[in-house]
Design a protein around this motif. Structure first.
Motif, PDB file in Angstrom:
ATOM      1  N   LEU A  52      57.311 101.094  14.228  1.00 48.30           N
ATOM      2  CA  LEU A  52      57.169 101.710  13.312  1.00 48.30           C
ATOM      3  C   LEU A  52      57.175 102.838  13.346  1.00 48.30           C
ATOM      4  CD1 LEU A  52      57.222 100.182  10.449  1.00 48.30           C
ATOM      5  CD2 LEU A  52      54.170 100.900  10.436  1.00 48.30           C
ATOM      6  N   SER A  53      57.029 103.586  14.158  1.00 49.03           N
ATOM      7  CA  SER A  53      56.629 104.825  14.444  1.00 49.03           C
ATOM      8  C   SER A  53      57.705 105.841  15.016  1.00 49.03           C
ATOM      9  CB  SER A  53      54.708 105.516  15.009  1.00 49.03           C
ATOM     10  OG  SER A  53      55.156 104.555  16.387  1.00 49.03           O
ATOM     11  N   SER A  54      58.332 105.193  15.390  1.00 51.86           N
ATOM     12  CA  SER A  54      60.239 105.412  16.223  1.00 51.86           C
ATOM     13  C   SER A  54      60.845 106.258  15.441  1.00 51.86           C
ATOM     14  CB  SER A  54      59.734 104.960  17.221  1.00 51.86           C
ATOM     15  OG  SER A  54      61.627 104.713  17.927  1.00 51.86           O
ATOM     16  N   SER A  58      65.727 101.270  12.715  1.00 52.61           N
ATOM     17  CA  SER A  58      66.007 100.847  11.007  1.00 52.61           C
ATOM     18  C   SER A  58      65.070 100.637  10.928  1.00 52.61           C
ATOM     19  CB  SER A  58      67.176 100.518  12.009  1.00 52.61           C
ATOM     20  OG  SER A  58      66.600  98.631  11.644  1.00 52.61           O
ATOM     21  N   GLU A  59      65.899 100.810  10.211  1.00 50.26           N
ATOM     22  CA  GLU A  59      64.762 100.842   8.107  1.00 50.26           C
ATOM     23  C   GLU A  59      64.761  99.586   7.777  1.00 50.26           C
ATOM     24  OE1 GLU A  59      62.908 103.282   6.589  1.00 50.26           O
ATOM     25  OE2 GLU A  59      63.761 104.817   8.440  1.00 50.26           O
ATOM     26  N   ILE A 100      51.693 106.826  10.004  1.00 55.83           N
ATOM     27  CA  ILE A 100      52.634 107.173  10.996  1.00 55.83           C
ATOM     28  C   ILE A 100      54.126 106.817  10.836  1.00 55.83           C
ATOM     29  CG2 ILE A 100      50.373 106.765  12.119  1.00 55.83           C
ATOM     30  CD1 ILE A 100      51.877 103.438  12.929  1.00 55.83           C
ATOM     31  N   THR A 101      54.652 106.788  10.714  1.00 56.69           N
ATOM     32  CA  THR A 101      55.989 105.566  10.363  1.00 56.69           C
ATOM     33  C   THR A 101      57.190 106.990  10.588  1.00 56.69           C
ATOM     34  OG1 THR A 101      55.637 104.219   8.252  1.00 56.69           O
ATOM     35  CG2 THR A 101      57.916 104.870   8.665  1.00 56.69           C
ATOM     36  N   ASN A 102      57.682 107.613  11.565  1.00 56.25           N
ATOM     37  CA  ASN A 102      58.608 108.701  11.738  1.00 56.25           C
ATOM     38  C   ASN A 102      58.058 109.556  12.759  1.00 56.25           C
ATOM     39  OD1 ASN A 102      61.239 106.760  10.932  1.00 56.25           O
ATOM     40  ND2 ASN A 102      60.686 107.459   9.054  1.00 56.25           N
ATOM     41  N   LYS A 103      56.572 109.428  13.256  1.00 54.71           N
ATOM     42  CA  LYS A 103      56.116 110.244  13.678  1.00 54.71           C
ATOM     43  C   LYS A 103      55.515 109.521  15.387  1.00 54.71           C
ATOM     44  CE  LYS A 103      54.289 112.065  10.024  1.00 54.71           C
ATOM     45  NZ  LYS A 103      54.863 112.464   9.020  1.00 54.71           N
ATOM     46  N   THR A 131      49.566 108.099  22.217  1.00 53.60           N
ATOM     47  CA  THR A 131      49.842 109.861  22.710  1.00 53.60           C
ATOM     48  C   THR A 131      51.226 110.029  22.021  1.00 53.60           C
ATOM     49  OG1 THR A 131      50.456 109.043  24.779  1.00 53.60           O
ATOM     50  CG2 THR A 131      51.745 110.794  24.742  1.00 53.60           C
ATOM     51  N   GLN A 132      50.804 111.336  21.392  1.00 46.46           N
ATOM     52  CA  GLN A 132      52.328 111.734  20.357  1.00 46.46           C
ATOM     53  C   GLN A 132      52.697 112.933  21.365  1.00 46.46           C
ATOM     54  OE1 GLN A 132      51.222 112.801  16.681  1.00 46.46           O
ATOM     55  NE2 GLN A 132      52.977 112.791  15.848  1.00 46.46           N
TER      56      GLN A 132
END
Length: 172
Positions: A52-54, A58-59, A100-103, A131-132
């Protein structure tokens, strides 16, 4: 004689019904197997959060992942720890998903340890490495695991099935 009869009748009315108590329905070996299954659900949860955070997911897939996450929990309003802030405050599962979405977070879960079983839940302690941007952060969490009978429909047949639910996440 009347008092003896009265006490025996009222003494059988216990607050926790035996039909929904884990220990009344399963051997400890069976409970251990369910506890291991619960650790897999916790691992699935964090794998879903990684996807989900990647930014490359795709949406359409993210919508499916959100539904899968919510199915792991008894409620999407369940409280979890906000590992994105320095305060580690409790926020709803829904809020965490939005944060966290898209982070581009990744998660590693290890060192599971289960507590003593309560009437319809137990607590699992585990180590979480988040990890970020190549910066790892380590946390120790407790997560409540609910285990109770749920009536499910299979066509026209209804059956009571014991189901695992992930619950609130807290700090030690």
């Amino acid at each position: 004689m009347f008092l003896l009869f009265t006490f025996s009748v009222f003494g059988q009315n216990v607050n926790t019904p035996a039909s929904t108590a884990i220990k009344a329905n399963f051997t400890m070996a069976s409970v251990k197997a369910y506890q291991e299954s619960a650790t897999l659900k916790v691992e699935d949860y964090y794998q879903y959060l990684t996807l989900l955070s990647s930014e490359t997911t795709s949406e359409t897939l993210k919508a499916e992942i959100k539904m899968s996450i919510f199915r792991l929990f008894e409620s999407e309003k369940e409280m979890v720890i906000d590992f994105t802030s320095t305060e580690n405050t409790a926020i709803s599962l829904n809020e965490l998903i939005k944060k966290i979405t898209n982070k581009n977070f990744s998660f590693l879960v290890a060192n599971f340890e289960n507590s003593i079983v309560g009437s319809d839940y137990w607590t699992t302690q585990y180590q979480l490495i988040v990890t970020q941007n190549k910066i790892p952060m380590e946390f120790q969490y407790y997560q409540k695991i609910g285990f109770k009978p749920v009536v499910k429909s299979f066509g026209t047949t209804k059956k009571e099935v014991w189901t695992l639910f992930l619950g609130e996440v807290t700090l030690p």
